[in-house]
Design a protein around this motif. Structure first.
Motif, PDB file in Angstrom:
ATOM      1  N   LYS A 149      35.446   9.052 -54.705  1.00  0.00           N
ATOM      2  CA  LYS A 149      36.349   8.900 -55.848  1.00  0.00           C
ATOM      3  C   LYS A 149      37.594   8.102 -55.402  1.00  0.00           C
ATOM      4  N   LYS A 150      38.083   8.459 -54.193  1.00  0.00           N
ATOM      5  CA  LYS A 150      39.271   7.807 -53.635  1.00  0.00           C
ATOM      6  C   LYS A 150      38.987   6.309 -53.400  1.00  0.00           C
ATOM      7  N   ARG A 151      37.816   6.036 -52.793  1.00  0.00           N
ATOM      8  CA  ARG A 151      37.462   4.632 -52.504  1.00  0.00           C
ATOM      9  C   ARG A 151      37.307   3.837 -53.802  1.00  0.00           C
ATOM     10  N   LYS A 152      36.705   4.476 -54.776  1.00  0.00           N
ATOM     11  CA  LYS A 152      36.472   3.797 -56.059  1.00  0.00           C
ATOM     12  C   LYS A 152      37.807   3.432 -56.713  1.00  0.00           C
ATOM     13  N   ARG A 153      38.742   4.378 -56.748  1.00  0.00           N
ATOM     14  CA  ARG A 153      40.046   4.118 -57.378  1.00  0.00           C
ATOM     15  C   ARG A 153      40.823   3.036 -56.629  1.00  0.00           C
ATOM     16  N   TYR A 154      40.733   3.136 -55.292  1.00  0.00           N
ATOM     17  CA  TYR A 154      41.404   2.143 -54.435  1.00  0.00           C
ATOM     18  C   TYR A 154      40.851   0.748 -54.729  1.00  0.00           C
ATOM     19  N   HIS A 155      39.533   0.643 -54.712  1.00  0.00           N
ATOM     20  CA  HIS A 155      38.888  -0.653 -54.919  1.00  0.00           C
ATOM     21  C   HIS A 155      39.186  -1.203 -56.305  1.00  0.00           C
ATOM     22  N   ASN A 156      38.969  -0.378 -57.308  1.00  0.00           N
ATOM     23  CA  ASN A 156      39.115  -0.861 -58.685  1.00  0.00           C
ATOM     24  C   ASN A 156      40.558  -1.230 -58.999  1.00  0.00           C
ATOM     25  N   TYR A 157      41.506  -0.518 -58.402  1.00  0.00           N
ATOM     26  CA  TYR A 157      42.925  -0.819 -58.630  1.00  0.00           C
ATOM     27  C   TYR A 157      43.286  -2.178 -58.018  1.00  0.00           C
ATOM     28  N   HIS A 158      42.799  -2.396 -56.804  1.00  0.00           N
ATOM     29  CA  HIS A 158      43.220  -3.624 -56.108  1.00  0.00           C
ATOM     30  C   HIS A 158      42.485  -4.884 -56.548  1.00  0.00           C
ATOM     31  N   VAL A 159      41.236  -4.761 -57.008  1.00  0.00           N
ATOM     32  CA  VAL A 159      40.540  -5.990 -57.408  1.00  0.00           C
ATOM     33  C   VAL A 159      40.134  -6.001 -58.876  1.00  0.00           C
ATOM     34  N   GLY A 160      40.327  -4.880 -59.551  1.00  0.00           N
ATOM     35  CA  GLY A 160      40.036  -4.835 -60.986  1.00  0.00           C
ATOM     36  C   GLY A 160      38.556  -4.955 -61.302  1.00  0.00           C
ATOM     37  N   LEU A 161      37.698  -4.764 -60.301  1.00  0.00           N
ATOM     38  CA  LEU A 161      36.247  -4.816 -60.521  1.00  0.00           C
ATOM     39  C   LEU A 161      35.639  -3.499 -60.045  1.00  0.00           C
ATOM     40  N   HIS A 162      34.440  -3.204 -60.538  1.00  0.00           N
ATOM     41  CA  HIS A 162      33.874  -1.872 -60.254  1.00  0.00           C
ATOM     42  C   HIS A 162      33.250  -1.758 -58.866  1.00  0.00           C
ATOM     43  N   TRP A 163      33.777  -0.812 -58.117  1.00  0.00           N
ATOM     44  CA  TRP A 163      33.265  -0.524 -56.769  1.00  0.00           C
ATOM     45  C   TRP A 163      31.785  -0.164 -56.863  1.00  0.00           C
ATOM     46  N   GLY A 164      30.983  -0.749 -56.022  1.00  0.00           N
ATOM     47  CA  GLY A 164      29.553  -0.406 -55.973  1.00  0.00           C
ATOM     48  C   GLY A 164      28.706  -1.156 -56.997  1.00  0.00           C
ATOM     49  N   ASP A 165      29.323  -1.907 -57.894  1.00  0.00           N
ATOM     50  CA  ASP A 165      28.563  -2.684 -58.884  1.00  0.00           C
ATOM     51  C   ASP A 165      27.781  -3.768 -58.135  1.00  0.00           C
ATOM     52  N   SER A 166      26.457  -3.758 -58.270  1.00  0.00           N
ATOM     53  CA  SER A 166      25.622  -4.659 -57.455  1.00  0.00           C
ATOM     54  C   SER A 166      25.976  -6.135 -57.658  1.00  0.00           C
ATOM     55  N   ARG A 167      26.570  -6.461 -58.811  1.00  0.00           N
ATOM     56  CA  ARG A 167      26.897  -7.874 -59.075  1.00  0.00           C
ATOM     57  C   ARG A 167      28.019  -8.390 -58.176  1.00  0.00           C
ATOM     58  N   LEU A 168      28.727  -7.462 -57.522  1.00  0.00           N
ATOM     59  CA  LEU A 168      29.829  -7.888 -56.650  1.00  0.00           C
ATOM     60  C   LEU A 168      29.351  -8.265 -55.251  1.00  0.00           C
ATOM     61  N   TYR A 169      28.152  -7.787 -54.906  1.00  0.00           N
ATOM     62  CA  TYR A 169      27.680  -7.924 -53.509  1.00  0.00           C
ATOM     63  C   TYR A 169      26.444  -8.811 -53.439  1.00  0.00           C
ATOM     64  N   ASP A 170      26.251  -9.416 -52.243  1.00  0.00           N
ATOM     65  CA  ASP A 170      25.034 -10.207 -52.059  1.00  0.00           C
ATOM     66  C   ASP A 170      23.828  -9.291 -52.006  1.00  0.00           C
ATOM     67  N   LEU A 171      24.038  -8.132 -51.405  1.00  0.00           N
ATOM     68  CA  LEU A 171      22.915  -7.202 -51.227  1.00  0.00           C
ATOM     69  C   LEU A 171      23.422  -5.762 -51.265  1.00  0.00           C
ATOM     70  N   SER A 172      22.826  -4.960 -52.117  1.00  0.00           N
ATOM     71  CA  SER A 172      23.129  -3.523 -52.126  1.00  0.00           C
ATOM     72  C   SER A 172      21.875  -2.822 -51.626  1.00  0.00           C
ATOM     73  N   ILE A 173      22.035  -1.921 -50.699  1.00  0.00           N
ATOM     74  CA  ILE A 173      20.833  -1.309 -50.107  1.00  0.00           C
ATOM     75  C   ILE A 173      21.026   0.192 -49.933  1.00  0.00           C
ATOM     76  N   ASN A 174      19.959   0.940 -50.228  1.00  0.00           N
ATOM     77  CA  ASN A 174      19.977   2.394 -50.080  1.00  0.00           C
ATOM     78  C   ASN A 174      19.490   2.731 -48.670  1.00  0.00           C
ATOM     79  N   SER A 175      20.407   3.208 -47.828  1.00  0.00           N
ATOM     80  CA  SER A 175      20.055   3.460 -46.414  1.00  0.00           C
ATOM     81  C   SER A 175      19.133   4.659 -46.258  1.00  0.00           C
ATOM     82  N   SER A 176      18.973   5.469 -47.316  1.00  0.00           N
ATOM     83  CA  SER A 176      18.097   6.637 -47.223  1.00  0.00           C
ATOM     84  C   SER A 176      16.624   6.235 -47.269  1.00  0.00           C
TER      85      SER A 176
END
Lengths: 201, 453
Positions: A149-176
């Motif tokens: 929750k803390k990381r999400k608020r930090y990220h979204n506040y500073h860049v105005g985009l949604h943390w973890g949204d796959s469109r922001l990254y070249d690759l999103s991967i589930n390590s499990s």
């Protein structure tokens, strides 16, 4: 070799930090995570523990205010000092791995940027956190939720985009799915392919 | 009318909450709320084209009084005079900053006092207050705090006490004149005051309080600033003030323009030029003098703040046109029971407490029509009719010093300190500045009671 910047966003407990460390070793490049904390601690005269508490933390909305890009919040200023630091490293042409710090967006203009987001199944993340922090299941789940929750608020506040949204990254991967080791192997191949494509440009 | 009143209040409260939450940029908030006021309150509920027209107040530009005013008059609707003046001063300040004026002035004064810590501490406080009388406190603190950090690193002292004192004095200096702080411009242009009116009233209060502040901060911070084991200052290692000047010609021109602005402001009650004319004139001569960089200077103007003002004035007009502000004025009159002393105390302290936590500009804009409504009661009591205006100005300008978020200068000062490695927490900030604020407000209250009542 062309500049390579690997940005690793991560969910808490997904093994993102370990993955970033291993990628830095395999590509023989600097890792900026803990280093950023000691860097800011040296600059501010605060202890690394104090910086750690304020690191990747959102500001307190009611206690902070922003005027023409200036903020009274220590959290915001620490964040901006870290953004400046990675920006300057990137501008210097250095190759490095950076964990979090909104780097997937802050360093977007650099062609050598490979942005990754590591996520994980909640069960696997709880198991991992229980082992590392010696917690029970309930506490581990709450801890993960609080940190994310803390990381999400930090990220979204500073860049105005949604943390973890796959469109922001070249690759999103589930390590499990493959486990941390095989995920690293897979990412190494992907990054090599990206680096090769960059060289051929 | 009831529906209009409800919507006006809801829009106003929503605007304040959104400004405090800081999730959406504040100019979008006020413009959005302003548009809602025009459409919902004036258009749908009141069906009053006149209210919309009065609020937009565009016809004011075409009147002679907007530019040249022989008799003082009050204005209503969007306070375009404030917006035009602030825009003009922004252009001038950008020109001065580009030429290196502020850095040169700071370094020059540091050299004049032979780079000794305590004299720098005292002169920088005075400089902060004096510059803020004419220039926005954000710019003053931005440069002063940066030079303070630089000197602190060379002279090996902790810059935090000095930056905190400079912030306080910038807010205090801003209270002294009509153009020092946005609430004063709003009060002054709305109520037809001159630069000199402020100087003789809030200026006198600020002057007395500045002397107190220098003594207070000296005793509060002297242990942190004086290092008995410090080596003698070797001024040859310091950057010379002239190095701050980026272009000599631009520097001379910007200094002259600043001088003209000061003269025009000080004499505007004699020349009858309004602050809107002065702002426009200063901007035009700055742009002509910097013709090559005119576009760059215009781009640097903080349009967001100007748009913020426009939206804000519309929302406040919504409260005014629907009679809500009259209710608040009546309420203040009732609880004070017609006792002017109590009324002054309520206005001053309420403004101060509110300004310590929320932006003082919306608060001042809201309070101006309220004190205008209360004026007849003050006159009937035989007191100076402008007493409440001075109480409002002092309350909003000084109250903001109490917390790190109370005024723009505080945010900028603490941010410059933090970015240079000197973070200032709420506790560190409030430990000395909150008591100083309370004492200065108490002094001001006593002064107003003795002089005007």
């Amino acid at each position: 070799m062309a500049q390579l910047i690997i940005s690793v966003g991560r969910e808490f407990g997904s093994g993102g930090r370990v993955i970033a460390e291993e990628l830095a070793k395999r590509f023989n490049i600097q890792l900026y995570d803990r280093h950023l904390i000691t860097e800011i601690a040296n600059k501010t005269g605060m202890s690394p523990e104090e910086i750690e508490k304020l690191n990747e933390a959102p500001n307190s909305r009611l206690m902070s205010r922003r005027v023409r890009g200036f903020s009274n919040s220590i959290e915001d200023n620490i964040a901006e000092m870290q953004f400046d630091f990675i920006q300057k490293r990137a501008e210097s042409g250095e190759s490095f791995v950076v964990v979090g710090r909104c780097s997937e967006t802050k360093l977007k203009q650099f062609p050598g940027l490979v942005s990754l987001f590591i996520l994980g199944d909640m069960d696997a993340k709880i198991k991992r956190v229980m082992e590392i922090y010696e917690m029970n299941e309930h506490d581990a789940k709450s801890f993960i939720e609080k940190k994310d929750k803390k990381r999400k608020r930090y990220h979204n506040y500073h860049v105005g985009l949604h943390w973890g949204d796959s469109r922001l990254y070249d690759l999103s991967i589930n390590s499990s799915r493959l486990g941390i080791e095989k995920t690293i192997d897979y990412l190494e191949q992907y990054i090599k392919a990206r680096a090769a494509a960059l060289e051929n440009k | 009318m009831l529906a209009a009143q409800i919507f006006a209040v809801v829009i106003f409260v929503a605007m304040f909450i959104l400004i405090v939450l800081d999730k959406i940029e504040r100019h979008y908030v006020t413009l959005g709320c302003g548009a809602l006021t025009l459409v919902v309150v004036f258009g749908i509920c009141m069906r009053s084209g006149t209210a919309v027209w009065n609020t937009l107040a565009i016809k004011g530009f075409a009147t002679k009084e907007f530019w040249y005013q022989v008799t003082e008059s009050e204005s209503k609707g969007i306070n375009w005079a404030t917006i035009v003046f602030i825009a003009g001063m922004m252009v001038m300040v950008e020109g001065m900053a580009k030429a290196g004026f502020f850095r040169w002035l700071c370094m020059r004064i540091a050299f004049l006092v032979k780079c000794k810590t305590i004299p720098i501490f005292i002169t920088f406080m005075v400089m902060s207050a004096v510059l803020s009388m004419f220039i926005d406190s954000i710019t003053v603190i931005m440069f002063l705090a940066a030079v303070t950090v630089e000197l602190a690193q060379l002279l090996k002292f902790n810059p935090i006490p000095m930056i905190l004192s400079e912030i306080f004095c910038a807010n205090l200096g801003g209270s002294a004149t009509m153009c020092g702080d946005p609430p004063n411009i709003i009060v002054g242009t709305s109520m037809g005051f001159s630069f000199f009116d402020f100087l003789m009233n809030t200026g006198a209060i600020a002057g007395i309080c500045l002397v107190f502040c220098i003594i207070f901060f000296y005793f509060a911070f002297r242990k942190e600033l004086v290092d008995k084991n410090a080596a003698p200052v070797d001024m040859s290692k310091f950057p010379a003030p002239s190095e701050a000047i980026t272009n000599k010609k631009d520097f001379v021109i910007s200094s002259i323009i600043f001088g003209i602005a000061v003269v025009l402001l000080v004499t505007h009650s004699m020349t009858h030029l309004t602050v809107a004319s002065i702002g426009t004139f200063i901007a035009v001569i700055t742009l002509i003098a910097n013709a090559k960089d005119a576009v760059e200077l215009l781009k640097k103007v903080d349009y967001k703040t100007l748009l913020f003002f426009i939206g804000l004035f519309i929302v406040v007009c919504g409260l005014e046109e629907t009679g809500i502000l009259k209710y608040i004025a009546d309420f203040i009159s009732d609880i004070s029971g017609g006792n002017i002393m109590l009324m002054v105390a309520i206005i001053l302290w309420l403004s101060a407490i509110a300004s310590a936590f929320v932006d003082n500009i919306p608060f001042a804009a809201t309070m101006v029509p309220i004190i205008q409504s209360l004026a007849p009661i003050v006159v009937a009591s035989g007191a100076d009719p402008n007493t409440l205006a001075w109480a409002l100005s002092i309350g909003t300008d000084i109250g903001g010093s109490a917390t790190p978020i109370g005024a723009s200068a505080n945010v900028v000062g603490t941010s410059v300190a933090a970015k240079n490695g000197y973070p200032i927490s709420w506790g560190r900030y409030c430990a000395k500045l909150a008591p100083a604020t309370v004492i200065v407000l108490a002094l001001s209250t006593v002064y107003i009671f003795v002089r005007y009542l």
